[in-house]
Design a protein around this motif. Structure first.
Motif, PDB file in Angstrom:
ATOM      1  N   ARG A 121       1.341  -1.339  -0.187  1.00 15.49           N
ATOM      2  CA  ARG A 121       0.123  -0.314   0.185  1.00 15.49           C
ATOM      3  C   ARG A 121       0.656   1.305  -0.238  1.00 15.49           C
ATOM      4  N   ARG A 122       2.138   1.519   1.237  1.00 17.62           N
ATOM      5  CA  ARG A 122       3.034   2.951   1.004  1.00 17.62           C
ATOM      6  C   ARG A 122       4.747   2.161  -0.064  1.00 17.62           C
ATOM      7  N   PRO A 131      -3.867  14.480 -11.775  1.00 20.73           N
ATOM      8  CA  PRO A 131      -2.474  15.196 -10.575  1.00 20.73           C
ATOM      9  C   PRO A 131      -1.312  14.547 -10.177  1.00 20.73           C
ATOM     10  N   TYR A 132      -1.444  12.992  -9.603  1.00 18.89           N
ATOM     11  CA  TYR A 132      -0.170  12.578  -9.432  1.00 18.89           C
ATOM     12  C   TYR A 132       0.520  11.394 -10.524  1.00 18.89           C
ATOM     13  N   GLN A 171      -9.013   1.179  -5.784  1.00 18.58           N
ATOM     14  CA  GLN A 171      -8.799   2.104  -4.538  1.00 18.58           C
ATOM     15  C   GLN A 171      -7.587   1.452  -3.394  1.00 18.58           C
ATOM     16  N   ILE A 212       0.305   6.587  -6.113  1.00 20.20           N
ATOM     17  CA  ILE A 212       0.205   8.272  -5.459  1.00 20.20           C
ATOM     18  C   ILE A 212       1.410   8.776  -4.374  1.00 20.20           C
ATOM     19  N   MET A 213       1.677   7.745  -4.000  1.00 19.02           N
ATOM     20  CA  MET A 213       3.087   7.681  -3.023  1.00 19.02           C
ATOM     21  C   MET A 213       4.390   8.558  -4.039  1.00 19.02           C
ATOM     22  N   PRO A 270      -3.178   4.193  -4.139  1.00 19.95           N
ATOM     23  CA  PRO A 270      -2.427   5.311  -3.155  1.00 19.95           C
ATOM     24  C   PRO A 270      -0.759   5.340  -3.494  1.00 19.95           C
TER      25      PRO A 270
END
Lengths: 227, 95
Positions: free
Chosen positions: A62-63, A158-159, A106, A113-114, A110
């Motif tokens: 996730r990250r 935007p990412y 979903q 995006i990171m 993330p």
């Protein structure tokens, strides 16, 4: 090493793309509802229609800024007239194809995006523009995927993340096992390029969308075979 | 031992300040995060939520699920201000 998460990696186009990605040099994390047999890439069990199952399977990523792309190839189909399709089948098709795609986005977004960029590639079908008789519910689920992807693309722009949809005509995979050959031929005749596509034709489009050359392509549906 | 509201608020203030290139003293509990007069754009908000997710897990020993039907609601969202987010995170701690 960049990581690509592939759903539906146990068979069909998902398996094909996962193998090509692995050969290309990506770390591939392939998801399947049951164990993926004899895969040369890393596999995990998850039901795309169950967000909790996805969270368990992909929680460690996730990250993870190495995650570069999500290829949402998981899908099921059922050739049937609407009036003779059991409600449970309707629900299962919508949950797997549409909700499954949304839930996977979903879960993985993330990390993209990171990272500050990446690719999401969802799967639809030429059945949407061709309105193929007997595929209304499958087409409904995939039309939903196309609408979702186009709109989600705006949220992710935007990412630096592109979101596109690949919509093949009938490809010779096990998804077509129960479809009569004459029905397949009838669909192929309606394509702009009236030739039945190969998995490699789909991979070529996926590969393009993963490449830096596609950085200005987002919110699009690419029809393999043309419609 | 649980983390105090003040400490959580300080974390949120500093995160918002960092994301928006402001001095931390320019961000307070009433600083708006969603809706009219917000100081973070949607990209910054997602980054804040990702950071808060990690902070909540590592520092507070809890899970921050930021999917919510009212996430973007100016009136009801726990994200409406620095203070409301800090309060929500603080309250997530196990009793």
């Amino acid at each position: 090493m960049d990581t690509v998460i592939v759903t539906g990696a146990s068979r069909g186009l998902g398996r094909y793309c996962a193998e090509r990605l692995h050969e290309t040099g990506y770390r591939v994390v392939g998801l399947g509802r049951s164990a993926v047999a004899d895969a040369p890439f890393e596999t995990r069990e998850a039901d795309v229609a169950d967000p909790a199952s996805l969270a368990r399977a992909l929680g460690d990523l996730r990250r993870d800024k190495n995650v570069f792309a999500l290829v949402n190839a998981a899908g099921i189909a059922s050739m049937n007239l609407v009036v003779t399709t059991p409600p449970e089948t309707v629900r299962r098709i919508i949950e797997t194809n549409l909700l499954g795609t949304i839930y996977c986005c979903q879960q993985v977004a993330p990390s993209l995006i990171m990272r500050g960029g990446g690719r999401i590639i969802n799967f639809s079908t030429l059945g949407v523009p061709l309105a193929i008789k007997g595929e209304a519910i499958y087409v409904a689920s995939k039309a939903g995927v196309e609408g979702f992807s186009r709109t989600f693309a705006r949220e992710m722009a935007p990412y630096g993340v592109t979101v596109n949809t690949v919509a093949p005509g009938p490809i010779d995979t096990d998804l077509l096992d129960k479809v009569p050959k004459e029905n397949v031929a009838a669909v192929v005749r309606q394509q702009i390029i009236p030739r039945q596509g190969e998995p490699a034709d789909v991979w070529n489009v996926v590969s393009l969308l993963l490449s830096p050359a596609s950085s200005m392509i987002s919110g699009e549906t690419l029809h393999v075979g043309g419609a | 031992m649980s983390v105090s509201y003040d400490e959580v608020e300080k974390y949120v203030r500093e995160e918002v300040a960092s994301l928006t290139n402001r001095d931390a003293t320019a961000v307070g509990p009433e600083t708006v995060l969603v809706g009219t007069n917000r100081i973070v754009d949607s990209a910054d908000l997602v980054m804040l939520l990702l950071s808060a997710e990690e902070y909540t897990r590592e520092k507070l020993g809890a899970v921050f699920d930021w999917t919510s039907d009212s996430a973007m609601s100016e009136a009801r969202s726990v994200l409406r201000s620095v203070g409301s987010l800090a309060r929500h995170l603080t309250d997530l701690q196990p009793a």
